[in-house]
Each structure stands twice: as C-alpha cells, then as structure tokens.
Design an enzyme around this catalytic site. Structure first.
Site, PDB file in Angstrom:
ATOM      1  N   SER A  28      58.737 -18.096 -32.309  1.00 46.33           N
ATOM      2  CA  SER A  28      58.531 -18.610 -30.960  1.00 46.33           C
ATOM      3  C   SER A  28      59.836 -18.416 -30.189  1.00 46.33           C
ATOM      4  O   SER A  28      60.881 -18.929 -30.581  1.00 46.33           O
ATOM      5  CB  SER A  28      58.160 -20.093 -31.037  1.00 46.33           C
ATOM      6  OG  SER A  28      58.229 -20.660 -29.761  1.00 46.33           O
ATOM      7  N   ASN A 155      49.255 -17.913 -21.166  1.00 45.35           N
ATOM      8  CA  ASN A 155      49.760 -18.386 -19.868  1.00 45.35           C
ATOM      9  C   ASN A 155      49.645 -19.892 -19.672  1.00 45.35           C
ATOM     10  O   ASN A 155      50.461 -20.483 -18.988  1.00 45.35           O
ATOM     11  CB  ASN A 155      49.084 -17.617 -18.730  1.00 45.35           C
ATOM     12  CG  ASN A 155      47.590 -17.681 -18.794  1.00 45.35           C
ATOM     13  OD1 ASN A 155      47.003 -18.076 -19.802  1.00 45.35           O
ATOM     14  ND2 ASN A 155      46.952 -17.307 -17.711  1.00 45.35           N
ATOM     15  N   LYS A 178      42.890 -21.446 -32.146  1.00 44.19           N
ATOM     16  CA  LYS A 178      44.017 -20.552 -32.440  1.00 44.19           C
ATOM     17  C   LYS A 178      44.730 -20.215 -31.132  1.00 44.19           C
ATOM     18  O   LYS A 178      44.187 -19.519 -30.289  1.00 44.19           O
ATOM     19  CB  LYS A 178      43.533 -19.248 -33.084  1.00 44.19           C
ATOM     20  CG  LYS A 178      44.714 -18.407 -33.580  1.00 44.19           C
ATOM     21  CD  LYS A 178      44.361 -16.964 -33.802  1.00 44.19           C
ATOM     22  CE  LYS A 178      44.409 -16.136 -32.546  1.00 44.19           C
ATOM     23  NZ  LYS A 178      45.708 -16.080 -31.864  1.00 44.19           N
ATOM     24  N   GLU A 181      49.759 -15.968 -30.198  1.00 48.82           N
ATOM     25  CA  GLU A 181      50.962 -15.841 -31.035  1.00 48.82           C
ATOM     26  C   GLU A 181      52.239 -15.919 -30.199  1.00 48.82           C
ATOM     27  O   GLU A 181      53.316 -16.183 -30.716  1.00 48.82           O
ATOM     28  CB  GLU A 181      50.920 -14.532 -31.846  1.00 48.82           C
ATOM     29  CG  GLU A 181      50.750 -13.242 -31.051  1.00 48.82           C
ATOM     30  CD  GLU A 181      49.289 -12.906 -30.718  1.00 48.82           C
ATOM     31  OE1 GLU A 181      48.476 -13.822 -30.499  1.00 48.82           O
ATOM     32  OE2 GLU A 181      48.969 -11.697 -30.678  1.00 48.82           O
ATOM     33  N   THR A 234      40.116  -7.359 -25.404  1.00 46.62           N
ATOM     34  CA  THR A 234      39.929  -8.312 -26.511  1.00 46.62           C
ATOM     35  C   THR A 234      38.541  -8.947 -26.406  1.00 46.62           C
ATOM     36  O   THR A 234      37.854  -9.125 -27.418  1.00 46.62           O
ATOM     37  CB  THR A 234      41.023  -9.410 -26.471  1.00 46.62           C
ATOM     38  OG1 THR A 234      42.287  -8.765 -26.532  1.00 46.62           O
ATOM     39  CG2 THR A 234      40.890 -10.375 -27.619  1.00 46.62           C
ATOM     40  N   GLU A 252      36.431 -15.931 -21.125  1.00 41.85           N
ATOM     41  CA  GLU A 252      37.253 -16.121 -19.914  1.00 41.85           C
ATOM     42  C   GLU A 252      38.279 -14.993 -19.907  1.00 41.85           C
ATOM     43  O   GLU A 252      39.300 -15.071 -20.596  1.00 41.85           O
ATOM     44  CB  GLU A 252      37.956 -17.487 -19.964  1.00 41.85           C
ATOM     45  CG  GLU A 252      37.020 -18.664 -19.875  1.00 41.85           C
ATOM     46  CD  GLU A 252      36.304 -18.785 -18.546  1.00 41.85           C
ATOM     47  OE1 GLU A 252      36.656 -18.043 -17.600  1.00 41.85           O
ATOM     48  OE2 GLU A 252      35.377 -19.600 -18.452  1.00 41.85           O
ATOM     49  N   CYS A 286      45.025 -15.588 -14.548  1.00 45.46           N
ATOM     50  CA  CYS A 286      43.898 -14.650 -14.584  1.00 45.46           C
ATOM     51  C   CYS A 286      43.182 -14.536 -13.242  1.00 45.46           C
ATOM     52  O   CYS A 286      42.710 -13.480 -12.869  1.00 45.46           O
ATOM     53  CB  CYS A 286      42.922 -15.086 -15.651  1.00 45.46           C
ATOM     54  SG  CYS A 286      42.493 -16.817 -15.462  1.00 45.46           S
ATOM     55  N   GLU A 463      33.886 -22.734 -17.933  1.00 45.92           N
ATOM     56  CA  GLU A 463      34.684 -23.850 -18.407  1.00 45.92           C
ATOM     57  C   GLU A 463      34.675 -24.922 -17.321  1.00 45.92           C
ATOM     58  O   GLU A 463      34.374 -24.654 -16.161  1.00 45.92           O
ATOM     59  CB  GLU A 463      36.110 -23.399 -18.713  1.00 45.92           C
ATOM     60  CG  GLU A 463      36.103 -22.338 -19.814  1.00 45.92           C
ATOM     61  CD  GLU A 463      37.372 -22.228 -20.624  1.00 45.92           C
ATOM     62  OE1 GLU A 463      38.387 -21.823 -20.049  1.00 45.92           O
ATOM     63  OE2 GLU A 463      37.329 -22.525 -21.840  1.00 45.92           O
TER      64      GLU A 463
HETATM   65  P1  NAD Z   1      44.929 -11.019 -25.332  1.00 48.44           P
HETATM   66  O1  NAD Z   1      43.556 -10.540 -25.068  1.00 48.44           O
HETATM   67  O2  NAD Z   1      45.936 -10.056 -25.801  1.00 48.44           O
HETATM   68  O3  NAD Z   1      44.917 -12.179 -26.438  1.00 48.44           O
HETATM   69  C1  NAD Z   1      44.144 -13.351 -26.260  1.00 48.44           C
HETATM   70  C2  NAD Z   1      43.956 -14.031 -27.599  1.00 48.44           C
HETATM   71  O4  NAD Z   1      43.064 -13.261 -28.400  1.00 48.44           O
HETATM   72  C3  NAD Z   1      45.233 -14.201 -28.425  1.00 48.44           C
HETATM   73  O5  NAD Z   1      45.194 -15.475 -29.038  1.00 48.44           O
HETATM   74  C4  NAD Z   1      45.104 -13.091 -29.466  1.00 48.44           C
HETATM   75  O6  NAD Z   1      45.787 -13.380 -30.674  1.00 48.44           O
HETATM   76  C5  NAD Z   1      43.619 -13.059 -29.703  1.00 48.44           C
HETATM   77  N1  NAD Z   1      43.067 -11.798 -30.199  1.00 48.44           N
HETATM   78  C6  NAD Z   1      43.519 -10.541 -29.966  1.00 48.44           C
HETATM   79  N2  NAD Z   1      42.704  -9.636 -30.559  1.00 48.44           N
HETATM   80  C7  NAD Z   1      41.718 -10.347 -31.156  1.00 48.44           C
HETATM   81  C8  NAD Z   1      40.560  -9.985 -31.906  1.00 48.44           C
HETATM   82  N3  NAD Z   1      40.258  -8.718 -32.161  1.00 48.44           N
HETATM   83  N4  NAD Z   1      39.759 -10.963 -32.373  1.00 48.44           N
HETATM   84  C9  NAD Z   1      40.025 -12.263 -32.101  1.00 48.44           C
HETATM   85  N5  NAD Z   1      41.112 -12.667 -31.403  1.00 48.44           N
HETATM   86  C10 NAD Z   1      41.944 -11.715 -30.930  1.00 48.44           C
HETATM   87  O7  NAD Z   1      45.350 -11.755 -23.991  1.00 48.44           O
HETATM   88  P2  NAD Z   1      46.769 -12.366 -23.608  1.00 48.44           P
HETATM   89  O8  NAD Z   1      47.682 -11.211 -23.404  1.00 48.44           O
HETATM   90  O9  NAD Z   1      47.124 -13.449 -24.546  1.00 48.44           O
HETATM   91  O10 NAD Z   1      46.446 -13.058 -22.209  1.00 48.44           O
HETATM   92  C11 NAD Z   1      46.404 -12.345 -21.012  1.00 48.44           C
HETATM   93  C12 NAD Z   1      44.972 -12.025 -20.623  1.00 48.44           C
HETATM   94  O11 NAD Z   1      44.191 -13.203 -20.636  1.00 48.44           O
HETATM   95  C13 NAD Z   1      44.877 -11.469 -19.231  1.00 48.44           C
HETATM   96  O12 NAD Z   1      43.962 -10.395 -19.185  1.00 48.44           O
HETATM   97  C14 NAD Z   1      44.336 -12.623 -18.425  1.00 48.44           C
HETATM   98  O13 NAD Z   1      43.664 -12.275 -17.263  1.00 48.44           O
HETATM   99  C15 NAD Z   1      43.457 -13.300 -19.418  1.00 48.44           C
HETATM  100  N6  NAD Z   1      43.271 -14.715 -19.066  1.00 48.44           N
HETATM  101  C16 NAD Z   1      42.037 -15.122 -18.634  1.00 48.44           C
HETATM  102  C17 NAD Z   1      41.834 -16.445 -18.253  1.00 48.44           C
HETATM  103  C18 NAD Z   1      40.503 -16.917 -17.760  1.00 48.44           C
HETATM  104  O14 NAD Z   1      40.259 -18.111 -17.794  1.00 48.44           O
HETATM  105  N7  NAD Z   1      39.620 -16.060 -17.286  1.00 48.44           N
HETATM  106  C19 NAD Z   1      42.888 -17.363 -18.333  1.00 48.44           C
HETATM  107  C20 NAD Z   1      44.125 -16.898 -18.788  1.00 48.44           C
HETATM  108  C21 NAD Z   1      44.300 -15.586 -19.155  1.00 48.44           C
END
Ligand code: NAD
Length: 489
Positions: A28, A155, A178, A181, A234, A252, A286, A463
């Site tokens: 972290s 975020n 979860k 990371e 993702t 989301e 987001c 949500e």
């Molecule tokens: P990310 O998609 O890289 O990761 C999100 C989460 O998914 C992490 O905990 C990651 O470890 C997990 N993950 C990754 N691959 C996975 C898989 N194959 N199976 C299961 N879990 C998996 O996103 P990020 O970089 O952490 O966050 C930024 C993104 O999130 C942006 O695109 C943003 O717009 C979006 N976001 C959306 C909202 C919303 O409410 N709509 C809110 C905040 C962020």
C-alpha cells in the site's frame, strides 16, 4: 513524516483478522510521497474458501432476523463511522491520496449515510404484495440472494465498501468484499466497525487481492451475486464469468459523460459544475462530465473564467486542509493521464492550462496539474476514451439537436448534465441524453436516496435508493388456492 497504516492483518474473515503469508505481497503506497505505508498479502485460494464458507454459514440466521433488528445494527455502524470520521478520513487520504478537505466530507460520511439509509428502510423496503384473484389470491415476498461478492475500484474505497455492503446486509445477505489492490485499507476499517456495531461474524468479510483473485470469487459455486465497480473491460470479463453459473450481477463501470452548457446558463455555476465534475478526487470519478460542450456564444467567457479558477486550485500535501487537489492514485495512473495529455496536444486540441506536473510538490508523488483542453473535436482520443484524471475537454456546439446527437455518440452511458436557465429545454435535453444518472444545473451529486448507475457499456443494476434493495434480493410468488381443485381428468 513517517506514515504508517499497517492493519492487524490482510483479511477480515468470520469476525476476525486473518493472515496467510503465502499470498503475494500487496504494497500500500501513499500516493503523495511514494512511501510504502503497509504490506499485505493477496488471498490464497484457501483464504477465498474460508471467507465464502464463513459467509455461507452465517447468512441464513441473519436472513431470519427481523429487518428492523438487522437495520438497527447498520444504523449503529453509521453512528460509529460518524464518530470516527476524522480517523477514517485520514485513512482514506492515505489509501488514495485524495485531499483531507474532500475525504472529511465525502467518503466515510457517504458510507455512513448508506448504512443509515439501508438500516432505516430495511423494515419497509422489503415488503411483498398481495394480489387478489377472485376467490384465490397470491402474494409475493422479497428474499435475499445468499452470499454476495463486492469488488471495488480505487477511487472511493470506503464508500464502495459501504454502498455494496449496506443494501446487501439490509436485504439479509452475507458479503465477501475485495477492495482494489491499489487501496486495500479502507474496507478493513469498515468490517471492524460493522462488527463493533454488533454484526454477527461471517456476514461481512474482506479479502485482499487483484485481478487474479477476483475470478476465484466470481467463479465460486456458492456465490449468488457479484457487484463490480471498475472499468468496462473488467466488467465484460466479470459479467462473462458470472454468466457461466447465471449469477446476479451489478456493473458500475466507466464513462465519458457529456456536460452541456447552453448560452443562457449561469456561467459561474456552469464553470463550477464543470470543475467539480473534472477535478474532484483528482478527476478519478466514474461519472465525471469529461466532455464539456459549451455553446459557441459563451465559449470565450466560459474559458476565461475556467482558466482563472483552474489556475487558482491549491495543489499540495493531501493532509493539509487547505489543499484542493492531491495526487493520482498510482504512478501508472499518472503516466496514463500524462500520455493522454500528449495525445490531446498531438491531435490538435488547444491546451488552455495545465498539462504537466506541478512544481510545488514532491517529485516522488503522483501529481498531475489540473488540465483544460479547448477546441476538442469528437474524433480526438481524449474525447472518446475515459482518462480518469484531471483532464477536461471543452467542445463547441451550436444547437440543441446537434449537442444531443454528439453527446450520445459514445459507447458509454453513465451520466450527463445540462446547465441552462430554460427549464423546458433542460427537461427536453435530459430526456434525450442516454445516461443512467443526469443532473440539471448541478453536477455529480449522488446522495444515497437516488439511484445511481449506467446505461449502455457503463453497466447495469443500480446502487443506492430502494432500487439497490431489489438488486440484492429476488421475488418469490406464492399462489394460494382457496377452493377445491377442479381437474378435467
Ligand atoms: P479495474 O477494472 O482495473 O479494477 C476494478 C476491480 O476489479 C479491482 O478490484 C480489480 O482487482 C478487480 N478485477 C480486475 N480484473 C478482474 C477480473 N478478471 N475478475 C474479477 N475482478 C477483477 O478498475 P480500477 O482501475 O480499479 O477503477 C477505475 C475504473 O472504475 C474506471 O473505469 C472507472 O470509471 C470505474 N468506476 C466506476 C464507478 C461506477 O460507479 N460506475 C465508480 C468508480 C470507478
């Protein structure tokens, strides 16, 4: 200052902290200095099993409690969060780098609102209906899904842990959460508080991990639902994996939302809304209105005021209450944002302000200047892709039909906003913009009372609000025969 935020252990399962050092190390890092503030371990398959087994064991008894009794515990958790707001806000700032000026009002407080709201409506929001059928009748009841998995983005780590946990628990489910990371700390604090508030053990478990760990949860046969906050790529992977066993899903995901400013708008409010919708949380939101469409007649005045206010933003130490803009969450995210800035310049957008690294901060921190591009056109990369950083794109437009068509010309559909003094036009325009959450004469306000979520590639499910309870429960229908069965054979 030496910063330390080492939790008692990496995971919180069945009411207690659990460690398994066989899992890969997750560092972290405090984004303002690059310092490692805690070392944790990703969940091994054994930890995943332990968390899901605890949730499965605890859930039936929780579901059998009265909704009022469940709600009382959630409301107590809300109170504890408010009492500890300062401590939680500092932890959130360490986890994310977001300025304390923001975290003190927007993170633990929003999580507390969520526990208070769902604690309060648990007793009334899960009612079924009575359907008269002549002599016979039917009734419906809302039942919990079972074990729900929450997967968070980086975020809003505490808010996301609560926005998923509160409706899931209120509806009688158990949760395994979860966090990202990048921000592993906040969710552990939420788990501790829930248990201090009286939550029976096993109902809210937190395990650490990354993109390797997530699939172990999503593919698990004992999991009934997955709620993901993350990026569109993702989301596609998680939805596809969940479809293999027909799990419920809430997605989301990301956005590239239009914020439309008509020439009759209050310009200062529109500039303020656009700044909040692009620079809050260093642009890592987001629902941000990252495509700001400004009607041509007010373009010069809008840009003049926007530039002056953007250049006055105080960038610096996130723990200083005067600081208005902190660093990006990670070095990788900082580089990604800077590479988009370069693309913007190369593709011909006009750099109004920013575009580099601020010179008043430590070079070890992941800072980027708040950046405004003007003369952005729809085909530019910065107008099409989600940057997830403090980069605002200003686009010109002439008339209403044109801006609606251009606003909708994206695969995303998370949010949209309109600034105008003409209320009829405001409603006409939001009616046609393709987005799940829309604002008129304000931007990005998401109180727990209103549904939040996206259309198109930005996801599905909602949500917050009563709608979230529906996504954490399902309907059973009971037909009651009151007479003799008339059979033709
Ligand atoms: P990310 O998609 O890289 O990761 C999100 C989460 O998914 C992490 O905990 C990651 O470890 C997990 N993950 C990754 N691959 C996975 C898989 N194959 N199976 C299961 N879990 C998996 O996103 P990020 O970089 O952490 O966050 C930024 C993104 O999130 C942006 O695109 C943003 O717009 C979006 N976001 C959306 C909202 C919303 O409410 N709509 C809110 C905040 C962020």
């Amino acid at each position: 200052m030496t910063l330390k935020a080492q939790p008692k252990a990496s995971h919180f399962i069945d009411g207690e902290y659990v460690e398994d050092e066989a899992g890969s190390v997750i560092e972290s890092i405090y984004p303002a200095t690059g310092e490692v503030i805690a070392r944790l371990h990703a969940a091994t398959p054994a930890i995943v099993e332990k968390a899901i087994a605890a949730a499965k064991r605890a859930q039936p008894e929780w579901a059998a409690m009265s909704p009022t009794a469940r709600g009382r515990i959630l409301k107590r958790a809300a109170e504890i969060m408010r009492e500890r707001n300062r401590e939680l806000s500092e932890l959130e700032t360490l986890d994310t780098g977001k300025p304390i000026q923001e975290t003190i009002v927007a993170d633990a407080t929003s999580g507390a609102d969520s526990f208070e709201f769902f604690g309060g409506i648990a007793a009334a929001g899960l009612n079924g209906s009575y359907i008269p059928l002549g002599g016979d009748f039917a009734y419906t009841k809302r039942v919990p899904l079972g074990v729900c998995v929450g997967i968070g983005a980086w975020n809003y780590p505490q808010q996301i842990a609560c926005w998923k946990g509160a409706p899931a628990l209120a509806a009688g489910n158990a949760m395994v959460f979860k966090p990202s990371e990048n921000t592993p700390l906040g969710a552990l604090a939420i788990a501790e508080i829930l248990h201090e508030a009286g939550l029976p053990k096993g109902l809210y478990n937190v395990i650490q991990g990354d993109r390797e760990t997530g699939p172990l949860l999503v593919n698990h046969a004992d999991v009934a639902k997955v709620s993901l906050t993350g990026s569109v790529p993702t989301g596609r992977k998680v939805a596809a994996a969940a479809a293999g066993s027909l799990k419920h899903v809430t997605m989301e995901l990301g956005g590239k939302s239009p914020l439309v400013v008509f020439d009759d708008a209050d310009i200062d409010s529109a500039v303020g809304g656009a700044m909040l919708g692009n620079f809050y949380s260093t642009g890592q939101v987001c629902s941000n209105g990252t495509r700001v469409f400004v009607q041509r007649k007010i373009k010069a005045e809008f840009l003049k005021r926007l530039k002056a206010r953007t250049e006055a933003i105080l960038i610096g130490d996130p723990m200083d209450e005067a600081t208005q803009l902190g660093p990006m969450v990670s070095w990788a995210q900082r580089d990604k944002v800077l590479s988009y800035v370069e693309k913007g310049k190369a593709e011909g957008a006009t750099l109004v302000t920013g575009g580099g690294i601020p010179n008043n901060v430590s070079g070890e921190g992941y800072y980027v200047q708040p950046t405004v591009f003007a003369d952005v056109t729809d085909d530019m990369t910065i107008a099409r892709e989600e940057i997830f950083g403090p980069v605002m794109c200003v686009l010109d437009f002439d008339d209403e039909a044109e801006v609606i068509a251009r606003g909708n010309a994206t695969e995303f559909g998370l949010s949209a906003g309109v600034f105008t003094a003409d209320l009829t036009r405001a409603h006409r325009v939001v009616d046609q913009l393709e987005a799940g959450t829309l604002w008129i004469n304000t931007y990005n306000l998401c109180p727990v009372e209103i549904p939040f979520g996206g259309l198109k590639q930005s996801g599905f499910g909602r949500e917050n609000s009563l709608a979230a309870l529906e996504h954490y429960s399902e309907l059973k229908t009971v037909y009651v025969g009151m007479g003799k069965v008339e059979a033709p054979y």
